[in-house]
Write an enzyme that holds these catalytic residues in place. Structure first.
Site, PDB file in Angstrom:
ATOM      1  CG  HIS A   1       3.283  -2.075  37.417  1.00  0.00           C
ATOM      2  ND1 HIS A   1       3.998  -1.509  38.447  1.00  0.00           N
ATOM      3  CD2 HIS A   1       2.717  -1.045  36.737  1.00  0.00           C
ATOM      4  CE1 HIS A   1       3.882  -0.203  38.386  1.00  0.00           C
ATOM      5  NE2 HIS A   1       3.116   0.111  37.366  1.00  0.00           N
TER       6      HIS A   1
ATOM      7  CD  GLU B   1       5.668  -4.441  39.481  1.00  0.00           C
ATOM      8  OE1 GLU B   1       4.794  -4.301  40.360  1.00  0.00           O
ATOM      9  OE2 GLU B   1       6.317  -3.496  39.015  1.00  0.00           O
TER      10      GLU B   1
ATOM     11  CG  HIS C   1       3.718  -2.262  43.180  1.00  0.00           C
ATOM     12  ND1 HIS C   1       3.742  -1.743  41.910  1.00  0.00           N
ATOM     13  CD2 HIS C   1       2.667  -1.667  43.806  1.00  0.00           C
ATOM     14  CE1 HIS C   1       2.758  -0.863  41.774  1.00  0.00           C
ATOM     15  NE2 HIS C   1       2.096  -0.797  42.928  1.00  0.00           N
TER      16      HIS C   1
ATOM     17  CD  GLU D   1       7.911  -1.849  44.822  1.00  0.00           C
ATOM     18  OE1 GLU D   1       8.085  -2.873  44.127  1.00  0.00           O
ATOM     19  OE2 GLU D   1       7.523  -0.767  44.356  1.00  0.00           O
TER      20      GLU D   1
END
Length: 1137
Positions: free
Chosen positions: A832, A835, A929, A1014
């Protein structure tokens, strides 16, 4: 009026008195008898209602006509005392019975009768205060229960309610009747739930009335409930505006090689060109959306055992089933990317030539393949293997003597004072850049090379710097005043493809001390000691790489932060404390746009869709730019003198995903508060509501030896705005609105060039530069490093694949076998583009793996690392937030990637399938991420047992036998990484995530330890960094700690190799909790890899702080307590739509 219902004989004894009184009252209505009798009967009924609950229950029981009798009498009587008696009875009924009895009164037409009575009473002179108070008291109770808003509009009640509210506002000087005033507002709120009600409110000048009254209430804190409710009504009635764009599709077009048959991209391509995709034809459907937004009193009654339908419950689907997917013949195309499995290292200068006893590293995961001479001769693998292990990066100049000789001085800082704020550091760091003399030949050459204007021989007067090589880029840049209005940002720097740097709108480098008296020694004193480690930033190399980077808009400019580089600032940046009432203040300022339209400038000052827009010539108007790698800013409209609306660009081949921004601002003045509103965000909430700040990079600060991104902005909030979001952009849902990120900035320097970003930028060219620097700096005798091309992206950029491990001690059989049988660890990041923190974590991992640290050497000797550091290069280059050029989220394509549309995913999965086919399954797979709505760093994994447990099917979970080793690595990280939070980890598998990398690698490839890691975009609320916003230093540290965690994992899973005591064999089990509690199950939210937001408290983006219809002491913008901020998911679900 119908006859009174006959009461059953059993009830007659207890209730015969109230039944008789009601029958008598109905007879009075029919026969129009004397008012004295009605007065007497109603007083008796009032006495019974006040003293007996059974009386109140009987009058509001299902099927009873008692309420109808009372309302009929109220509607027809002319006697004041009878009216007061009935009103008192109604107050008793609705006060003691809660919401149900209020609804019962509404269902019998009570609202219309009371409002009509209110209109009649308001015409009398003088007004009867007791009567008015009674009527308002009841309306305050039943206002929120009114559902027949259309009738209220038809009878003109909106104008009446506004008039009465203003009257109470003017005369309730001591605020003793707050409940009445709140009740009137709640009635207005109910009426304006429908489109006709909102129109009537606007026609009655309701916006101006409520705006003025609410502004007058601001000075009194106890009136906040009135202000908040008024704000809600005004927001709801604010006319929906069209987003000022020709189309919501991206400004940039990329023709796909293949058009998907179904899905949003197919719909995008199938839209006729004449269709207006910005707004819908009508907003009739927005009543549904508005009613859904309004809070209900029944939220507390929601089922506490809320079941998440997204949790996968099919055990057969949960069980990992290794699926080859592609044949062995097809997978042979990846053999050349695994030369470490077949290379015999003949001809390499290895550390040791002497054979040592061969020791296997724990369990052998696959056959030991030692190719013979015959095998080498019979295939092409030998020619492929030879010479491919170590490559050397040739300097772009080809001559070390031509490398850039100078770099930015670091600002002098006492490390002990790193707690100081940025502004304090600005005040303390006064230095002078000496003038005229002292320029050595290297700096003169650098000046000639980096001059930004069309005056190559002209040097800015009074500019020189004490230069010291810290590996940071050159800071000597010249600029003249003439550049302030030059449209073309900069001068051509290179032959062939042109690459430009943006303009510097300054008269030279601004000094921080007007007295130019410091000596050279004082300049040297202004530097700070830094660790003697090789830097990965090289400005010249960056420019060379940019020239070969392919973007859809064909960018020719380079952003200064990417050219200069970034170093972490030497001070902490706390999570911002939210000012009280900031959201409603910003909303009020937005409402002023409608009320005072003549004050709005409404001037376009930047527009990607119109290349012929006029660049502002005025000195006090900001200039904007985003035409550089990873930039995202589509349009800017000046609203007021120092306020600008900003619109972000959609992802290419998409019509949404507006979150990432990265743009340049120039032409500012110091000591002026500039407000920026990014008006087309889509998520329902953001960490900008919880202390996160955007990032700013000042070129002037970089020239003054402070080349870093810093968190800036005050009065930051995120809220729903009045710009309509079409059903095309909202996935078919009508009546949706966009959201606004608003922040205010005071710039430190006049005519600076500053950059703003959602998070620390990390471009594709930066990655390529870092990889080249790592490759050229490593020790080939110690470190096995390969940089291959996994594939080409849709736009022709290469997707790098990195292999890192330790070189074998020698080319003897035992050492080669040991080398080849190291387990694999497969890492990926940046699927992504928005990010960017994932890339900073990956940078920390790569630097650690390539370092001389003894632990890093042990790690290299333990594993072979296969790393795809950027899975979505095209998205990163073109400033997308979530998608690739295909317009699709690549992390939803792992189940069936299309080689033409998703080449990086197709081939990354192919690498994993190849490893599975040759029985070399990775021990760990982790995809890095970033997370926009949670704090800390945490992991998502995959567990059958925990998924089944979360469905409350305990019987089924008891039958599941599962190795709990998937929890080991997260537990290790929670002990060694300060930013990591185990309680935020989740190991639940959801249906909506079945096509993500984590789930597919677990389910199809068979990797048990398959994770998504994350990292917060905001900061931490636990551990060492509690209360601090996260920076690149903490992110890189997380990447390094991940490596240390892998080494500990190795020692736990292969203890014999390290001759550890047998007592440590149980260490893994000690780390794993006996009860694997699911703390953060994820839920499908806007096609995200994110669980539901945990911090939805009073100041959400939706509610503007008004969650309770009753008068509450704590309504308004209150700060969440520690307990509220760590709500469990089961608690927080009730707050989320």
């Amino acid at each position: 009026m119908s006859k009174l219902k006959v009461i059953p004989e059993k009830s007659l004894t207890n209730n015969s008195r109230i039944v008789g009184l009601l029958a008598q009252l109905e007879k009075i209505n029919t026969e129009s008898t004397e008012s004295d009798t009605a007065r007497y009967v109603t007083s008796k009924i009032l006495h019974l209602a006040q003293s007996q609950e059974k009386t109140r229950r009987e009058m509001t029981a299902k099927g009873s006509t008692g309420m109808e009798v009372l309302l009929s009498t109220l509607e027809n009587t002319k006697d004041l005392q009878t009216t007061l008696n009935i009103l008192s009875i109604l107050v008793e009924l609705v006060s003691a019975g809660g919401g149900r009895r209020a609804s019962f009164l509404v269902s019998k037409g009570g609202s219309q009768i009371l409002l009509q009575l209110l209109m009649n009473a308001s015409k009398e002179s003088p007004l009867n205060e007791e009567l008015m108070v009674q009527i308002h008291s009841i309306l305050a109770k039943i206002g929120p229960k009114e559902t027949n808003a259309r009738r209220a509009v038809d009878r003109g009640y909106v104008q009446v309610l506004l008039t009465i509210y203003v009257d109470w506002h003017r005369h309730d000087n001591r605020h003793r009747n707050m409940l009445i005033r709140k009740g009137i507002l709640q009635s207005l709120k109910s009426v304006t739930n429908i489109k006709l009600g909102r129109k009537a409110f606007i026609d009655a000048n309701g916006m101006k009335i409520l705006y003025n009254t609410s502004q007058e209430c601001l000075a009194v804190r106890t009136l906040d409930p009135l202000v908040n409710t008024s704000s809600l009504i005004m927001r709801k009635c604010f006319p929906k505006n069209r987003l000022p764009l020709p189309t919501i599709k991206s400004s940039f077009h990329f023709q796909l090689p293949v058009i998907p048959v179904t899905g949003p991209v197919a719909q995008l391509y199938s839209l006729p060109p004449e269709v207006d995709d910005v707004v819908d034809e009508s907003d009739d459907n927005d009543d549904i959306d508005l009613e859904a937004e309004n809070e209900t009193e029944n939220e507390d009654d929601l089922d506490q055992n809320f079941k998440n339908d997204d949790i996968e419950t099919d055990i057969n689907k949960l069980k990992p089933q290794q699926e080859p997917g592609r044949t062995i013949e097809e997978l042979k195309m990846y053999e050349h990317l695994f030369p470490e499995l077949v290379d015999d290292f003949q001809g390499y200068d290895l550390i040791s030539k002497e054979p040592k006893p061969f020791v296997f590293e724990g369990k052998v995961r696959g056959p030991i393949v030692v190719p013979t001479a015959g095998e080498e001769a019979s295939g092409n693998s030998g020619s492929l293997r030879k010479g491919m292990v170590m490559k050397t990066t040739v300097s772009p100049k080809g001559d070390e003597g031509n490398e850039k000789p100078a770099s930015v001085d670091l600002a002098k800082e006492d490390i002990k004072d790193n707690d100081r704020t940025f502004q304090q550091q600005l005040d303390d760091q006064n230095r002078t850049i000496s003038s005229g003399h002292g320029l050595n030949n290297d700096i003169v050459k650098a000046l000639d090379r980096i001059t930004l204007q069309n005056f190559p021989s002209q040097t800015a007067p009074g500019f020189t710097a004490g230069m010291k090589d810290y590996g940071l880029p050159v800071t000597v840049l010249t600029c003249t005043k003439a550049c302030s209005h030059v449209a073309a940002c900069g001068n051509v720097l290179f032959e062939g493809r042109t690459v430009q740097l943006g303009k510097l709108c300054c008269t030279g480098v601004e000094t921080e001390d007007d007295e130019d008296t410091e000596s050279t020694s004082s300049v040297e004193q202004a530097s700070v000691e830094v660790p003697d480690v090789p830097t990965l930033h090289d400005s010249d190399l960056y420019i060379e790489i940019v020239k070969s980077t392919k973007s859809v808009p064909e960018y020719s400019e380079v952003a200064y932060p990417d050219y200069f580089g970034h170093i972490p600032p030497p001070f902490k940046e706390p999570i911002l404390e939210r000012p009280y009432g900031v959201q409603r203040t910003k909303i009020a300022q937005d409402i002023e746009r409608l009320i005072h339209q003549s004050d709005i400038i409404d001037r376009v000052v930047y527009d990607l869709d119109n290349p012929n827009y006029t660049i502002p010539e005025e000195a006090d108007v900001l200039k904007f730019n985003s035409k550089f790698e990873s930039g995202n800013l589509r349009k800017v409209i000046q609203i007021r003198k120092n306020e600008y609306d900003l619109i972000l660009n959609s992802d290419i081949n998409s019509n949404h995903y507006h979150q990432w921004f990265y743009f340049e601002v120039s032409g500012m003045r110091p000591s002026i508060a500039y407000r920026f509103n990014i008006i087309n965000c889509e998520k329902s909430n953001s960490q900008f509501n919880y202390g996160m700040q955007p990032l700013m990079y000042s070129v002037q600060e970089a020239l003054n030896a402070r080349p870093w991104w810093i968190r800036v902005g005050t009065d930051i909030c995120y809220y729903k705005n009045h710009f309509s979001r079409s059903s095309i952009a909202a996935g078919g849902q009508k009546g949706k609105s966009y959201y606004t990120i608003t922040f205010t900035v005071n710039f430190p320097h006049k005519d600076d060039v500053c950059y703003f970003a959602y998070h620390y930028p990390y471009t594709y060219s930066t990655l390529q530069m870092h990889l080249q620097k790592l490759e050229s700096a490593h020790n080939p005798q110690q470190i096995y490093f390969r940089k291959d091309v996994l594939c080409e992206t849709l736009s022709g950029n290469s997707c790098p694949l990195v292999t890192i491990t330790a070189m074998p001690e020698s080319n003897y059989y035992e050492h080669i076998c040991q080398f080849r049988n190291r387990p694999y660890v497969f890492l990926s990041a940046r699927v992504h583009p928005g990010e960017t923190n994932a890339s900073w974590v990956m940078k920390g991992t790569l630097e650690y793996l390539m370092s001389n640290n003894p632990t890093a050497q042990s790690l290299r000797e333990s594993y072979i690392f296969k790393i795809v550091p950027m899975l979505n290069p095209d998205g990163v280059i073109n400033g997308n937030h979530r998608c690739s050029l295909s317009g699709e989220d690549l992390n939803r394509q792992w189940q069936s990637p299309n080689p033409d549309l998703h080449p990086t995913i197709y081939h990354a999965k192919g690498l994993l399938q190849y490893l599975a086919a040759v029985k070399r399954l990775p021990l760990v797979y982790c995809d890095y991420h970033g997370h926009s709505r949670k704090k800390n760093v945490f992991m998502y994994g995959c567990s059958i047992k925990e998924t089944v447990w979360h469905t409350n099917d305990n019987a089924a979970s008891c039958d599941v036998v599962e190795d709990v080793g998937y929890r080991t690595l997260p537990k290790i990280l929670s002990h060694i990484a300060p930013a990591f939070c185990m309680s935020s980890c989740s190991f639940v598998v959801e249906k909506s995530k079945e096509s993500t990398a984590r789930v597919v690698v677990w389910r199809e490839i068979g990797v048990q330890r398959s994770y998504t890691m994350e990292s917060t975009l905001c900061g931490c609320d636990q551990g060492k960094y509690k209360g601090l916003q996260i920076g690149t230093q903490e992110l890189e540290e997380m990447g390094a700690k991940f490596c240390v965690g892998l080494l500990r994992l190795k020692r736990l899973t292969s203890p014999l190799e390290y001759n550890l005591p047998s007592s440590l064999l149980d260490f893994e089990n000690d780390l794993i909790e006996s009860s694997c509690k699911v703390t953060s199950p994820t839920t499908y939210v806007l096609d995200e890899d994110e669980p539901r937001f945990l911090e939805e408290v009073d100041y959400s983006a939706e509610s503007n702080d008004d969650l309770d219809i009753e008068l509450a002491e704590n309504t308004g913008d209150y700060e969440p307590s520690a307990q509220e901020e760590v709500l469990s998911d089961s608690e927080s679900r009730t707050y989320l739509s």
